[in-house]
Scaffold this motif. Structure first.
Motif, PDB file in Angstrom:
ATOM      1  N   SER A  95      -6.657  -6.614  -7.764  1.00 47.50           N
ATOM      2  CA  SER A  95      -5.831  -6.365  -8.954  1.00 47.50           C
ATOM      3  C   SER A  95      -6.684  -5.966 -10.154  1.00 47.50           C
ATOM      4  O   SER A  95      -6.280  -5.121 -10.964  1.00 47.50           O
ATOM      5  CB  SER A  95      -4.993  -7.601  -9.282  1.00 47.50           C
ATOM      6  OG  SER A  95      -5.810  -8.703  -9.612  1.00 47.50           O
ATOM      7  N   TRP A 111      -0.014  -2.346  -5.461  1.00 43.83           N
ATOM      8  CA  TRP A 111      -0.832  -3.443  -4.954  1.00 43.83           C
ATOM      9  C   TRP A 111      -0.945  -3.378  -3.438  1.00 43.83           C
ATOM     10  O   TRP A 111      -1.940  -3.762  -2.864  1.00 43.83           O
ATOM     11  CB  TRP A 111      -0.206  -4.772  -5.394  1.00 43.83           C
ATOM     12  CG  TRP A 111      -0.888  -5.985  -4.855  1.00 43.83           C
ATOM     13  CD1 TRP A 111      -2.170  -6.366  -5.089  1.00 43.83           C
ATOM     14  CD2 TRP A 111      -0.337  -6.976  -3.997  1.00 43.83           C
ATOM     15  NE1 TRP A 111      -2.448  -7.549  -4.435  1.00 43.83           N
ATOM     16  CE2 TRP A 111      -1.328  -7.940  -3.761  1.00 43.83           C
ATOM     17  CE3 TRP A 111       0.930  -7.151  -3.422  1.00 43.83           C
ATOM     18  CZ2 TRP A 111      -1.113  -9.061  -2.952  1.00 43.83           C
ATOM     19  CZ3 TRP A 111       1.140  -8.261  -2.627  1.00 43.83           C
ATOM     20  CH2 TRP A 111       0.126  -9.196  -2.399  1.00 43.83           C
ATOM     21  N   ASP A 288       3.489  -6.549  -7.898  1.00 48.99           N
ATOM     22  CA  ASP A 288       2.718  -5.468  -8.502  1.00 48.99           C
ATOM     23  C   ASP A 288       2.806  -5.527 -10.022  1.00 48.99           C
ATOM     24  O   ASP A 288       1.815  -5.301 -10.732  1.00 48.99           O
ATOM     25  CB  ASP A 288       3.232  -4.116  -8.000  1.00 48.99           C
ATOM     26  CG  ASP A 288       2.228  -2.999  -8.247  1.00 48.99           C
ATOM     27  OD1 ASP A 288       1.243  -2.932  -7.508  1.00 48.99           O
ATOM     28  OD2 ASP A 288       2.427  -2.225  -9.197  1.00 48.99           O
TER      29      ASP A 288
END
Length: 333
Positions: A95, A111, A288
């Motif tokens: 991330s 993601w 995400d």
């Protein structure tokens, strides 16, 4: 070296917590969420773990016996290894890399990627998929949901080739043989997700081998009612599946998807079933958004084309495909 030391320290703490959790899962899972909240980066992540804290205050939650069952029946090393790849490589390092790349490049980066794969032609496309995953790694993507047609054995080598990424492979329960279960059990960054009429038998085989697995269920408009009624969650409980992965069919109407996701959110709040519902698209967007501040869901078909377009990551390259279809308003100067 510092990053390696960080991973070793985190892994040591998590292993200790897993062992302590066998005696007191309630306290241990609350401590784990408290620790995650303490190290949260930004308002959205803090809000996410604050909600998790509130959910765990339910002392009659079915998630506590679920945790006991997982700790008692899943191999500790396998559980730890998959958790570290998803948590450390995905949540922490991945991330961070995604946020930096988004700011630098000016487009959104998911993601995880959902890949619909033709099992029959995969051997001829394997080089293209490896290139795709290499491009994904460079952007910080560490998660892959693989949806193959046909037998999934050929895909196992893909997970082996990318040990710092995690893979969930949804496959027909009839394909989960003793041989496949043995092969998959060697690959600790991979989880099988059986579906279909023979999913119960597949889950029983994987449980016997102390594997980590989830139950998958594809749905369209016709299945939305059954899901809302809890039938799929009862089935997951009987399969001892810690997570129920709900996958919308390509032609599933938006209204049906909203109905299913409403059920997912409601059941996670009620915590009445010993399984955690997870809707692949909307929960993927939720995570995400938590990790990078903006939702981005990407599904590629068996030719590498983005859903709803004819643009293929195999020909354009993943960075160019994302740049053309998911622009962001600000770019780091």
């Amino acid at each position: 070296m510092a990053r390696d030391i960080s991973r070793v320290l985190i892994e040591t703490v998590v292993r200790k917590m897993l062992r302590e959790a066998k005696d007191s899962p309630e306290r241990s899972i609350r401590n784990l969420v408290d620790m995650a909240l303490y190290f949260s980066d930004g308002r959205i992540q803090r809000n996410f773990f604050t909600v998790a804290q509130e959910m765990l205050r339910n002392e009659r939650s079915a998630y506590y016996p679920l945790l006991r069952d997982v700790l008692a029946n899943v191999d500790e090393d396998r559980l730890l290894d998959f958790g570290m790849v998803m948590g450390y490589q995905g949540f922490v390092r991945g991330s961070k890399a995604i946020r930096a790349a988004e700011a630098e490049r000016g487009y959104s980066i998911p993601w995880f990627l959902t890949l619909r794969i033709d099992g029959g032609t995969y051997p001829q496309q394997e080089a293209a998929y490896r290139k795709l995953l290499e491009e994904g790694q460079a952007l910080g993507i560490r998660g892959y949901l693989l949806l193959p047609t046909g037998r999934p054995e050929a895909l196992l080598s893909l997970a082996e080739a990318f040990p710092n990424s995690f893979f969930v492979v949804a496959c027909d329960g009839g394909f989960v043989t003793e041989g496949l279960a043995e092969e998959a059990d060697r690959i600790h960054n991979l989880v099988l997700a059986p579906y279909g009429e023979q999913a119960e038998e597949a889950c029983a085989l994987l449980r016997k081998k102390r594997s980590l697995y989830v139950l998958a269920a594809f749905y369209g408009a016709a299945e939305a009612e059954d899901i809302a009624g809890g039938e799929v969650y009862s089935r997951a409980e009987n399969c001892h599946a810690p997570l129920t992965l709900l996958l919308p069919e390509a032609a599933c109407p938006e209204e049906a998807q909203r109905k299913v996701y409403g059920s997912v959110v409601s059941e996670r709040q009620r915590q009445a079933y010993r399984t955690i519902p997870w809707e692949a698209v909307r929960d993927g967007e939720l995570v995400d958004g938590v990790l990078s501040g903006g939702p981005c869901a990407v599904t590629l078909d068996s030719q590498g084309a983005l859903a709803g377009t004819e643009e293929s990551a195999f020909t354009l390259g993943l960075p160019a495909l994302l740049k053309r279809n998911f622009p962001r308003s600000t770019v780091k100067k």
